[in-house]
Design an enzyme around this catalytic site. Sequence first.
Site, short mmCIF file in Angstrom:
data_model
loop_
_atom_site.label_atom_id
_atom_site.label_comp_id
_atom_site.label_asym_id
_atom_site.label_seq_id
_atom_site.Cartn_x
_atom_site.Cartn_y
_atom_site.Cartn_z
N TYR A 123 0.81 -1.22 0.00
CA TYR A 123 0.00 0.00 0.00
C TYR A 123 0.84 1.27 0.00
O TYR A 123 0.34 2.33 0.31
CB TYR A 123 -0.93 0.02 1.22
CG TYR A 123 -2.12 -0.91 1.12
CD1 TYR A 123 -2.37 -1.64 -0.02
CD2 TYR A 123 -2.99 -1.04 2.19
CE1 TYR A 123 -3.46 -2.49 -0.10
CE2 TYR A 123 -4.09 -1.90 2.12
CZ TYR A 123 -4.31 -2.62 0.97
OH TYR A 123 -5.39 -3.45 0.90
N LYS A 153 3.58 -14.78 4.64
CA LYS A 153 3.69 -15.74 3.54
C LYS A 153 5.16 -15.80 3.14
O LYS A 153 5.53 -15.65 1.96
CB LYS A 153 2.78 -15.24 2.39
CG LYS A 153 2.52 -16.25 1.31
CD LYS A 153 1.53 -17.32 1.67
CE LYS A 153 1.42 -18.30 0.51
NZ LYS A 153 0.72 -19.54 0.84
N ASP A 164 -2.62 -17.71 4.34
CA ASP A 164 -3.72 -18.45 3.70
C ASP A 164 -4.27 -19.51 4.67
O ASP A 164 -5.48 -19.65 4.82
CB ASP A 164 -3.26 -19.08 2.37
CG ASP A 164 -1.92 -19.79 2.46
OD1 ASP A 164 -1.23 -19.68 3.49
OD2 ASP A 164 -1.55 -20.48 1.49
N ASP A 223 -5.45 -6.07 6.36
CA ASP A 223 -6.67 -5.48 5.82
C ASP A 223 -7.68 -6.58 5.48
O ASP A 223 -8.83 -6.56 5.92
CB ASP A 223 -6.30 -4.69 4.55
CG ASP A 223 -7.40 -3.75 4.12
OD1 ASP A 223 -8.37 -3.58 4.87
OD2 ASP A 223 -7.27 -3.17 3.03
N ASP A 249 -11.09 -8.00 7.80
CA ASP A 249 -12.44 -7.96 7.22
C ASP A 249 -13.08 -9.35 7.24
O ASP A 249 -14.29 -9.48 7.46
CB ASP A 249 -12.41 -7.46 5.77
CG ASP A 249 -12.62 -5.96 5.68
OD1 ASP A 249 -12.16 -5.26 6.60
OD2 ASP A 249 -13.24 -5.49 4.72
#
Length: 326
Positions: A119, A166, A198, A222, A226
């Site tokens: 980001y 990851k 994951d 993020d 959610d």
Amino acid sequence: MTEEIVVVPGDGIGKEVVPAAVSVLEAVGDFEFVEAEAGDAVKEETGEALPEETYELAASADATLFGAAGETAADVILPLRTAVDSFVNVRPAKAYPGVDALRPETDLVFLRENTEGVYSGHEDRLSEDLSTLTRVVTTSASERLAEFACDYVEDREYDGFSVAHKANVMRETDGRFRDAVVSVAEDRGVETDEVLMDAFATRVCLDPTQFDVVVCPNLAGDVLSDLAAGLVGGLGLLPSANIGPERALFEPVHGTAPDIAGEGVANPSATIVSAAMLLEYLGYDEEGEQVRDAVEGVLADGPRTPDLGGDASTEDVTNAVLERLD
Ligand code: ATP
Ligand code: MG
């Protein structure tokens, strides 16, 4: 001395839920509120989504309470997070008794890196066919986040924290993140466990009680927070805090909810709990807890807004919270 709190309602339901949270803050403390503008409406008037004055206020106040911005969200919230030099986004995802949730046993806190990762804006269009994105990970930002995470779990007496990453694929960037975070925790004597992001997504859905505090890179934090919002029964409940070294900005996780804006039925809980986090940040722990308890009581016994299956208004819910604070 009365403390100054900057209040930026923004657009949509921000204009409804932020005043609700302000009335709760007024009920428990002696604060001076300075209201400032940001978002679509002010852009239409002045051409600027984030007026210089609002930026300066957020950059000098101890605490800012923000609602939401519509189309201009990225032009508002990213610079506001910069204004407070926020390096961590604290996102608790907790199910409340009495609220319909996919996983009512969920009680998690995400500590999301808030300054870099994917980001940080380094996107390029190299040809008609090719676009690229540079992912930025520094040891210093990862260590700063890890120090915060160690303080956080020590203050709240958690056993330790999980690191979601990851690094098996993104060995250089997530590898750096993981190594820096784990090494700070080792130095501080804080336990960590590692989980591939994951695998985390699956495991948290099957059994969220496996996790307490989860430290993640920016994008993973993020998305995964959610996902956790889905487990606890909806966006209207989730608060967040953007913490910097000297100041902080508090906001509900949800946006402007254009589908219900202006109807007076938005759920103010997420913003009121964000205000409780603000109180605790300023050192008003007792008041913060009173506010949390009041919200929890109202969520359990009603009244409830339509998103939670009720027919109460924002004002009804806010008044019920205020009554419990009396
Ligand atoms: P934005 O672009 O501003 O994020 P959005 O259309 O994505 O707008 P959100 O605010 O993210 O809308 O909300 C997504 C859905 O959740 C909408 O249907 C909205 O009505 C609902 N919702 C979000 N926040 C609340 C709330 N506080 N009370 C009730 N419903 C909410
Ligand atoms: Mg949205």
